[in-house]
Structures are given as structure tokens and as C-alpha cells.
Design a protein around this motif. Structure first.
Motif, PDB file in Angstrom:
ATOM      1  N   SER A 256       0.838  -1.191   0.000  1.00 14.65           N
ATOM      2  CA  SER A 256       0.000   0.000   0.000  1.00 14.65           C
ATOM      3  C   SER A 256       0.879   1.250   0.000  1.00 14.65           C
ATOM      4  N   ALA A 257       0.310   2.340  -0.489  1.00 11.55           N
ATOM      5  CA  ALA A 257       1.058   3.589  -0.556  1.00 11.55           C
ATOM      6  C   ALA A 257       1.482   4.047   0.828  1.00 11.55           C
ATOM      7  N   VAL A 258       0.607   3.900   1.810  1.00 10.83           N
ATOM      8  CA  VAL A 258       0.969   4.343   3.153  1.00 10.83           C
ATOM      9  C   VAL A 258       2.056   3.455   3.749  1.00 10.83           C
ATOM     10  N   ASP A 259       2.053   2.155   3.395  1.00 13.36           N
ATOM     11  CA  ASP A 259       3.110   1.276   3.880  1.00 13.36           C
ATOM     12  C   ASP A 259       4.459   1.674   3.297  1.00 13.36           C
ATOM     13  N   LEU A 260       4.468   2.055   2.008  1.00 13.01           N
ATOM     14  CA  LEU A 260       5.711   2.504   1.400  1.00 13.01           C
ATOM     15  C   LEU A 260       6.189   3.787   2.065  1.00 13.01           C
TER      16      LEU A 260
ATOM     17  N   TYR B  46      -0.921   5.976  -4.769  1.00 16.90           N
ATOM     18  CA  TYR B  46       0.073   5.967  -5.823  1.00 16.90           C
ATOM     19  C   TYR B  46      -0.328   6.946  -6.931  1.00 16.90           C
ATOM     20  N   ALA B  47       0.654   7.740  -7.380  1.00 13.76           N
ATOM     21  CA  ALA B  47       0.391   8.702  -8.452  1.00 13.76           C
ATOM     22  C   ALA B  47       1.180   8.393  -9.714  1.00 13.76           C
TER      23      ALA B  47
ATOM     24  N   THR C 255       6.064   8.147  -7.110  1.00 14.11           N
ATOM     25  CA  THR C 255       5.389   9.336  -6.609  1.00 14.11           C
ATOM     26  C   THR C 255       4.101   8.950  -5.895  1.00 14.11           C
ATOM     27  N   LEU C 256       3.964   9.442  -4.673  1.00 12.11           N
ATOM     28  CA  LEU C 256       2.762   9.227  -3.877  1.00 12.11           C
ATOM     29  C   LEU C 256       2.081  10.573  -3.671  1.00 12.11           C
ATOM     30  N   SER C 257       0.807  10.650  -3.937  1.00 13.13           N
ATOM     31  CA  SER C 257       0.064  11.862  -3.600  1.00 13.13           C
ATOM     32  C   SER C 257      -0.466  11.707  -2.180  1.00 13.13           C
ATOM     33  N   PHE C 258      -0.638  12.830  -1.505  1.00 12.58           N
ATOM     34  CA  PHE C 258      -1.170  12.752  -0.139  1.00 12.58           C
ATOM     35  C   PHE C 258      -2.170  13.870   0.110  1.00 12.58           C
TER      36      PHE C 258
END
Length: 298
Positions: free
Chosen positions: A49-53, A159-160, A168-171
Motif C-alpha cells: 500500500s502507498a501508506v506502507d511505502l 500511488y500517483a 510518486t505518492l500523492s497525499f
């Protein structure tokens, strides 16, 4: 180790670890993802998951902060409220020394140079000043690390896109998060992008902007205006060694009694090279003085 949240030059400036106060790295990842399918290895990687990364990257950055104690010398060029200056920074076990090189593109004159030399001499000869330097360095590093540590809880990540090893991760703000401090409230009011090196699990870039005005004391104590932004970039300056190389902060608002506040600052860090780990402050000051002689002879 010099990271984006570690004190960089406590001698000359109170604005260390600026991320919380605070290049956009444009990776054409959305276009790339839209024009071609992900490979099988990409799909496997995205199972995390994006938050795990994001959490793994934060954990790794903090681990490096604790374990990597090499020292470096580098050039800092900054612009703050229209005033430009260049400095040479040298890290030691007792904090970072800075030597002012130029102001608005002009080398220091004799009077300015004497004043700068006297400042360094006072520091290296005064134990009380050295203690203050170390205490300020530790305090600001701890503040930055504390805020960085909660980053995966402050935001919801997705994920972006990607380009090579850069992901790239958007938040955006996590509605379940309750900010424990004023700094965290500002952080929580932002949305933006976090770019990471997925192979080394290191932070490559972080940029965000305030979605709404952030008010303090219901607005009576002040506010930060919507649209305020920060941008930070880290670069691998030597194999396995990452440093903050760029920082932009642009914040505006109102303080108590309607005073307008603002912070517009740009920084570029370059010409990194390693120095002996056990340098004393006196030895560091001597090295910086020699750098001035070199600069004057150019």
C-alpha cells in the motif's frame, strides 16, 4: 549525516529543519502510466500500500539519521525576502559551522570579513557558546524528526505514478488524525506529493500546499493563508549517501494584532564533499578561513 530535517547551520540561522515551517520534482509519471501498462514486477511492487511505502521510507530515513554520523562540507546559496547570500557549511560532532562568503553576489569587504572571523573565533573559544550550539542543534533535529515520524499518520497516501526507481505518492489530510501541536496542524492542512526511491527506500522529494487557511486561537492569534507551500528535494550525493539539496518555502498570513507575516525562502545546497569525522570546531573554523582565502584569490 545531514538530512532535510537535521540541523544544518545552527551557528548562523534559527531556520534549521525548515520543512515544518517547510524544485517541485516533475516526474511525467501520470503520462507514463496512462500511455503504457505496468509490467509484472511493477504490479508486484504496487501490492504494498502507498501508506506502507511511505512508512517504510520514514522509518528508513530516521534509522539513517540515528546510525549515519559522517560529516560533510557543502555550499549553501539562499534567498530570503529578496536578500541573497552564499555560505560554506562544515559539519562537526559539536554542530555545524558556517562561513559567510557573499551577499547579493558581492564578496565580503574587509570590515564584513573581520566581523565574520570574530564571530567564528568567539564560538571556538567560548565553551558556553559551544554548549548553546550543541543544544540548539539537538533541539531542532529532534523537532524535525518528531514531525517527520508522524507523516504516515497525518496523511492518506495513494500511488500517483513512477519513473524508474522513483515512485510518486500523492497525499491529502487524514480525517482521522488529530494534530497534537501547532506545527502538526499546519502539516495536516496540506496536500501534495511525496517522491521516494523505491529501491533504496529513501525520500527524494516532498512538496505540499495549504488547502485552507490555518487559524490559531480561532483566528485571534493568527493564521497561515491558503496556498502557502513548501518544496524539498534530497539527492544521492555519494553512493548510498543522501543530502537535502533544495528547499523552497512560501508562506503568508497574519499574526497577533493584524501584523502581516511572511516567509519566502529558497535554498540550494551543492558541492558536497566528506570531511574527517572527528574535526574540532577550531579545526573546522581554520578550514573555513582557508576557503575564504581561496575565494578571494579567484
Amino acid at each position: 549525516m545531514h538530512t532535510w530535517f537535521k540541523t544544518r547551520r545552527t551557528v548562523a540561522s534559527p531556520l534549521a529543519a525548515r520543512l515544518v515551517n517547510g524544485l517541485a520534482v516533475v516526474l511525467l509519471t501520470m503520462i507514463l502510466l496512462g500511455s503504457s501498462a505496468l509490467s509484472q514486477s511493477d504490479s508486484v511492487r504496487l501490492e504494498m500500500s502507498a501508506v506502507d511505502l511511505a512508512r517504510k521510507v520514514v522509518t528508513n530515513e530516521l534509522k539513517v539519521q540515528d546510525e549515519e554520523h559522517s560529516h560533510w562540507m557543502y555550499r549553501l546559496e539562499k534567498e530570503e525576502s529578496g536578500r541573497k547570500q552564499a555560505e560554506e557549511i562544515l559539519e562537526t560532532n559539536n554542530g555545524s559551522l558556517s562561513q559567510l562568503l557573499s551577499i547579493d553576489g558581492h564578496l565580503l569587504d574587509a570590515k564584513q570579513q573581520r566581523k565574520e572571523n570574530q564571530r567564528l573565533q568567539r564560538l571556538v573559544s567560548d565553551p558556553d557558546e559551544q554548549r548553546k550550539l550543541q543544544q540548539a542543534s539537538n533541539k531542532k533535529a529532534e523537532q524535525g524528526a518528531r514531525l517527520f515520524r508522524i507523516l504516515p499518520d497525518v496523511f492518506v497516501f495513494s500511488y500517483a505514478g513512477r519513473q524508474g526507481d522513483l515512485m510518486t505518492l500523492s497525499f491529502r489530510p487524514n480525517p482521522k488524525f488529530q494534530p497534537p501541536s501547532l506545527e502538526a496542524r499546519v502539516f495536516h492542512g496540506m496536500e501534495g506529493e511525496m517522491t521516494v526511491d523505491s529501491k533504496q527506500e529513501r525520500l527524494a522529494a516532498l512538496n505540499g500546499h495549504l488547502m485552507l487557511d490555518v487559524k490559531f486561537g480561532g483566528g485571534l492569534l493568527g493564521r497561515l493563508d491558503k496556498g502557502g507551500k513548501f518544496e524539498v528535494r534530497q539527492t544521492e550525493v555519494a553512493p548510498g549517501h543522501w543530502e537535502m539539496t533544495a528547499l523552497n518555502v512560501d508562506m503568508k498570513g497574519k499574526a497577533l494584532l493584524f501584523k502581516t507575516i511572511g516567509m519566502q525562502e529558497r535554498e540550494n545546497h551543492s558541492d558536497f564533499h566528506r570531511v574527517p569525522d572527528e574535526l574540532t570546531l577550531a579545526e573546522a573554523a581554520s578550514i573555513l578561513n582557508k576557503q575564504i582565502v581561496v575565494a578571494d584569490n579567484r
